[in-house]
Design an enzyme around this catalytic site. Sequence first.
Site, mmCIF file in Angstrom:
data_model
loop_
_atom_site.group_PDB
_atom_site.id
_atom_site.type_symbol
_atom_site.label_atom_id
_atom_site.label_comp_id
_atom_site.label_asym_id
_atom_site.label_seq_id
_atom_site.Cartn_x
_atom_site.Cartn_y
_atom_site.Cartn_z
ATOM 1 N N GLU A 1 -6.367 -7.131 -1.579
ATOM 2 C CA GLU A 1 -6.952 -7.004 -0.208
ATOM 3 C C GLU A 1 -8.522 -6.483 -0.131
ATOM 4 O OE1 GLU A 1 -4.885 -4.710 2.931
ATOM 5 O OE2 GLU A 1 -2.930 -5.200 2.198
ATOM 6 N N GLU B 1 1.051 -1.196 0.052
ATOM 7 C CA GLU B 1 -0.036 0.096 0.038
ATOM 8 C C GLU B 1 0.915 1.221 -0.059
ATOM 9 O OE1 GLU B 1 -4.101 -1.431 1.969
ATOM 10 O OE2 GLU B 1 -2.772 -0.391 3.345
#
Length: 356
Positions: free
Chosen positions: A268, A157
């Site tokens: 995710e 991320e």
Amino acid sequence: MLGKMILLPLFVLLCHSLASASLAYRGADISSLLIEEKAGIKYKDVNGQAQPLENILKANGVNSVRQRVWVNPSDGSYNLDYNVKLAKRVKAAGMSVYLDLHFSDTWADPSHQTTPRGWSTNDIGTLTWQVYNYTKEVCDTFASNGIDVSIVAIGNEIRNGLLWPLGKPNNYANIANILHSAAFGVKDSTLSPKPKIMIHLDNGWDWSAQKFFYDSVLSSGAKLVKSDFDLIGVSYYPFYNPSATLSALTTSLKNLRSTYGKDVLVVETDWPVSCPNPAYAFPSDLKDIPFSVAGQKTFVQRVANVVAQTPGGIGLYYWEPAWVQNAALGSSCADNLMVDWRTDQARTSLSVFGTI
């Protein structure tokens, strides 16, 4: 007539096979497994029979496992040795391995990208060599243990950069050079076949944020070029922003593919079975999905359809479906698991992986 009668069942069988296996990667992140087992957790399948979690996942259609890798965590959790041990079990169960390199001793995400202890925080040349050597060491270690790796994500991320302070977004050239070094750590490793190299950002529904990051690193004048990586991964969570609609995700994934020419994955995602007090309103085109086990299946199927209908859309990973000691998974929703935290028994929603 007999030939037509024979061909028809074959055609139906082929169509069913294609429908149930449209995504190449049908995965789950079970990084916490060894910690949970150490705490005495014994997982059970939907029938209440005790089994290793990896076998339960495999039986429900999961074919790939995502594992977070930390550099030098204080208690050894998620370090290289931990991940080799976990990956051996994943391999034995017949699933592929996807390594998520955090390049940190702890959690890395948009709010935290702490440089590991002992790595440079003031010289980008030194840091990029450390990134290269570490990445190559991780990959070489898996190779020496006879474990193939399908995917390596170089950062977790990283919309706001990585390896702060040198890799903060006030210097995209530094970010690009770090990513280039990590990519070549994978490419120069002894792993064979070579893993696919992924760049992974959060807020996968936000096309403008995705575009800004990739345009910034690729036009920074630094070493990173498109051929350094193969895949674009995104996180897609429904409970942090009402703008995170499936429609927005569809637009973002299609634009990522058409603009940068990479295969795309949702790496995710979660859906709650209980969310009595959400901190944010849920996206408008998800409000018909109940907070329930059945709702989990519906949500995953809808996200999988978005991915599958995107040219180059190849995978979906559910984040930590079995972390029974952390049912909220960091969200304001009470329970996002596909394993019941009270009984350690798999929920029927886990079977959704056999349908995507």
